[in-house]
Motif scaffolding. Structure first.
Motif, PDB file in Angstrom:
ATOM      1  N   ALA A 153       0.820  -1.267  -0.088  1.00  0.00           N
ATOM      2  CA  ALA A 153       0.165  -0.108  -0.077  1.00  0.00           C
ATOM      3  C   ALA A 153       0.795   1.191   0.022  1.00  0.00           C
ATOM      4  O   ALA A 153       1.720   1.168   0.766  1.00  0.00           O
ATOM      5  CB  ALA A 153      -0.986  -0.056   1.248  1.00  0.00           C
ATOM      6  N   ALA A 154       0.615   2.116  -0.758  1.00  0.00           N
ATOM      7  CA  ALA A 154       1.261   3.449  -0.922  1.00  0.00           C
ATOM      8  C   ALA A 154       1.121   4.198   0.268  1.00  0.00           C
ATOM      9  O   ALA A 154      -0.178   4.374   0.644  1.00  0.00           O
ATOM     10  CB  ALA A 154       0.865   4.296  -2.089  1.00  0.00           C
ATOM     11  N   ARG A 155       2.149   5.127   0.663  1.00  0.00           N
ATOM     12  CA  ARG A 155       2.095   5.875   1.674  1.00  0.00           C
ATOM     13  C   ARG A 155       1.246   7.062   1.284  1.00  0.00           C
ATOM     14  O   ARG A 155       1.322   7.406  -0.011  1.00  0.00           O
ATOM     15  CB  ARG A 155       3.390   6.446   2.438  1.00  0.00           C
ATOM     16  CG  ARG A 155       4.325   5.454   2.891  1.00  0.00           C
ATOM     17  CD  ARG A 155       3.537   5.076   4.215  1.00  0.00           C
ATOM     18  NE  ARG A 155       4.097   5.878   5.325  1.00  0.00           N
ATOM     19  CZ  ARG A 155       3.893   6.003   6.530  1.00  0.00           C
ATOM     20  NH1 ARG A 155       3.143   4.853   7.017  1.00  0.00           N
ATOM     21  NH2 ARG A 155       4.160   6.933   7.228  1.00  0.00           N
ATOM     22  N   ARG A 156       0.300   7.452   1.982  1.00  0.00           N
ATOM     23  CA  ARG A 156      -0.532   8.697   1.442  1.00  0.00           C
ATOM     24  C   ARG A 156      -0.219   9.994   2.077  1.00  0.00           C
ATOM     25  O   ARG A 156      -0.292   9.896   3.485  1.00  0.00           O
ATOM     26  CB  ARG A 156      -2.018   8.215   1.486  1.00  0.00           C
ATOM     27  CG  ARG A 156      -2.462   6.996   0.666  1.00  0.00           C
ATOM     28  CD  ARG A 156      -3.887   6.562   0.775  1.00  0.00           C
ATOM     29  NE  ARG A 156      -4.804   7.630   0.639  1.00  0.00           N
ATOM     30  CZ  ARG A 156      -6.095   7.559   0.528  1.00  0.00           C
ATOM     31  NH1 ARG A 156      -6.699   6.222   0.601  1.00  0.00           N
ATOM     32  NH2 ARG A 156      -6.852   8.335   0.421  1.00  0.00           N
ATOM     33  N   ASP A 157      -0.155  10.950   1.420  1.00  0.00           N
ATOM     34  CA  ASP A 157       0.217  12.250   2.043  1.00  0.00           C
ATOM     35  C   ASP A 157      -0.954  12.847   2.856  1.00  0.00           C
ATOM     36  O   ASP A 157      -0.949  13.439   3.943  1.00  0.00           O
ATOM     37  CB  ASP A 157       0.514  13.448   1.166  1.00  0.00           C
ATOM     38  CG  ASP A 157       1.785  12.921   0.631  1.00  0.00           C
ATOM     39  OD1 ASP A 157       2.803  12.269   1.133  1.00  0.00           O
ATOM     40  OD2 ASP A 157       2.084  13.455  -0.615  1.00  0.00           O
ATOM     41  N   ASP A 158      -2.358  12.353   2.387  1.00  0.00           N
ATOM     42  CA  ASP A 158      -3.612  12.733   3.492  1.00  0.00           C
ATOM     43  C   ASP A 158      -3.738  11.717   4.512  1.00  0.00           C
ATOM     44  O   ASP A 158      -4.889  11.732   5.057  1.00  0.00           O
ATOM     45  CB  ASP A 158      -4.635  13.031   2.326  1.00  0.00           C
ATOM     46  CG  ASP A 158      -4.950  11.502   1.536  1.00  0.00           C
ATOM     47  OD1 ASP A 158      -4.058  10.691   1.532  1.00  0.00           O
ATOM     48  OD2 ASP A 158      -6.139  11.367   1.356  1.00  0.00           O
ATOM     49  N   HIS A 159      -2.832  10.778   4.814  1.00  0.00           N
ATOM     50  CA  HIS A 159      -2.974  10.017   5.978  1.00  0.00           C
ATOM     51  C   HIS A 159      -2.031  10.182   6.752  1.00  0.00           C
ATOM     52  O   HIS A 159      -0.760  10.465   6.792  1.00  0.00           O
ATOM     53  CB  HIS A 159      -3.034   8.634   5.517  1.00  0.00           C
ATOM     54  CG  HIS A 159      -4.556   8.211   4.808  1.00  0.00           C
ATOM     55  ND1 HIS A 159      -5.132   8.887   3.915  1.00  0.00           N
ATOM     56  CD2 HIS A 159      -5.520   7.018   5.404  1.00  0.00           C
ATOM     57  CE1 HIS A 159      -6.146   8.269   3.554  1.00  0.00           C
ATOM     58  NE2 HIS A 159      -6.533   7.210   4.379  1.00  0.00           N
ATOM     59  N   VAL A 160      -2.131   9.850   8.251  1.00  0.00           N
ATOM     60  CA  VAL A 160      -1.107   9.738   9.301  1.00  0.00           C
ATOM     61  C   VAL A 160      -1.377   8.293  10.019  1.00  0.00           C
ATOM     62  O   VAL A 160      -2.491   7.768  10.012  1.00  0.00           O
ATOM     63  CB  VAL A 160      -1.293  10.761  10.275  1.00  0.00           C
ATOM     64  CG1 VAL A 160      -1.109  12.002   9.626  1.00  0.00           C
ATOM     65  CG2 VAL A 160      -2.795  10.864  10.839  1.00  0.00           C
ATOM     66  N   ARG A 161      -0.058   8.142  10.666  1.00  0.00           N
ATOM     67  CA  ARG A 161      -0.067   7.069  11.515  1.00  0.00           C
ATOM     68  C   ARG A 161      -0.134   7.433  12.897  1.00  0.00           C
ATOM     69  O   ARG A 161       0.293   8.700  13.277  1.00  0.00           O
ATOM     70  CB  ARG A 161       0.856   6.152  11.359  1.00  0.00           C
ATOM     71  CG  ARG A 161       0.929   5.600  10.077  1.00  0.00           C
ATOM     72  CD  ARG A 161       2.084   4.426   9.702  1.00  0.00           C
ATOM     73  NE  ARG A 161       2.211   4.132   8.197  1.00  0.00           N
ATOM     74  CZ  ARG A 161       1.963   2.906   8.068  1.00  0.00           C
ATOM     75  NH1 ARG A 161       1.956   1.889   9.028  1.00  0.00           N
ATOM     76  NH2 ARG A 161       1.947   2.294   6.695  1.00  0.00           N
TER      77      ARG A 161
END
Length: 168
Positions: free
Chosen positions: A99-107
């Protein structure tokens, strides 16, 4: 597709029975795809993940007697850790490695303990800004990780991976 919001929630659990009553053939509709918006012109209509998890379980239970499967829209689905382990409907997800890291998501902190780091983008920044970091239960065991990685239904996955066509 059906959109899970506060205003649609009261109707969504009854939708499988209505669809079963109107579908012309037994196999005409097989899957209900649930879209989970995190942004809206009406922010009060958005569901927090605790409410969403309960709603998704209710929809899934309502769909089962009608031979309908429920899947989450991959572009809007929350991570599976919003469900408690014993209540986690793994079959709603199709999480494969890469899964690609998404700039609009955070961990969140709990993501560090999760077995799905290679296939989960985390939480929508918009969701976290609106509701705060959700209460989660990271996926810690291999068996749970495998159940969340089924690409289609269990039957379709078995057919894809185990059954080989015979052209003899």
């Amino acid at each position: 597709a059906m959109t899970a919001t506060r205003s649609t929630a009261p109707m969504l659990a009854s939708l499988p029975a209505h669809l079963a009553a109107i579908r012309p053939r037994e196999d005409a509709i097989r899957t209900l795809r649930v879209v989970v918006p995190v942004d809206s012109p009406e922010p009060a209509d958005l569901l927090d993940y605790d409410s969403l998890a309960s709603l998704l379980i209710e929809i899934d239970r309502a769909a089962a007697p009608h031979a309908l499967s429920v899947k989450l829209d991959p572009g809007t689905a929350p991570p599976p850790c919003i469900f408690a382990g014993k209540n986690r409907p793994s079959h709603l997800f199709s999480l494969t490695p890469g899964a690609a890291r998404r700039d609009d998501h955070v961990r969140v902190d709990a993501c560090g303990e999760c077995q799905l780091q290679d296939r989960c983008s985390g939480f929508s920044r918009v969701y976290v800004a609106r509701f705060g970091a959700p209460t989660v239960e990271p996926i810690r065991d291999e068996k749970a990780r495998r159940r969340l990685s089924v690409i289609a239904s269990v039957a379709e996955q078995i057919e894809r991976e185990i059954v080989t066509p015979s052209f003899a």
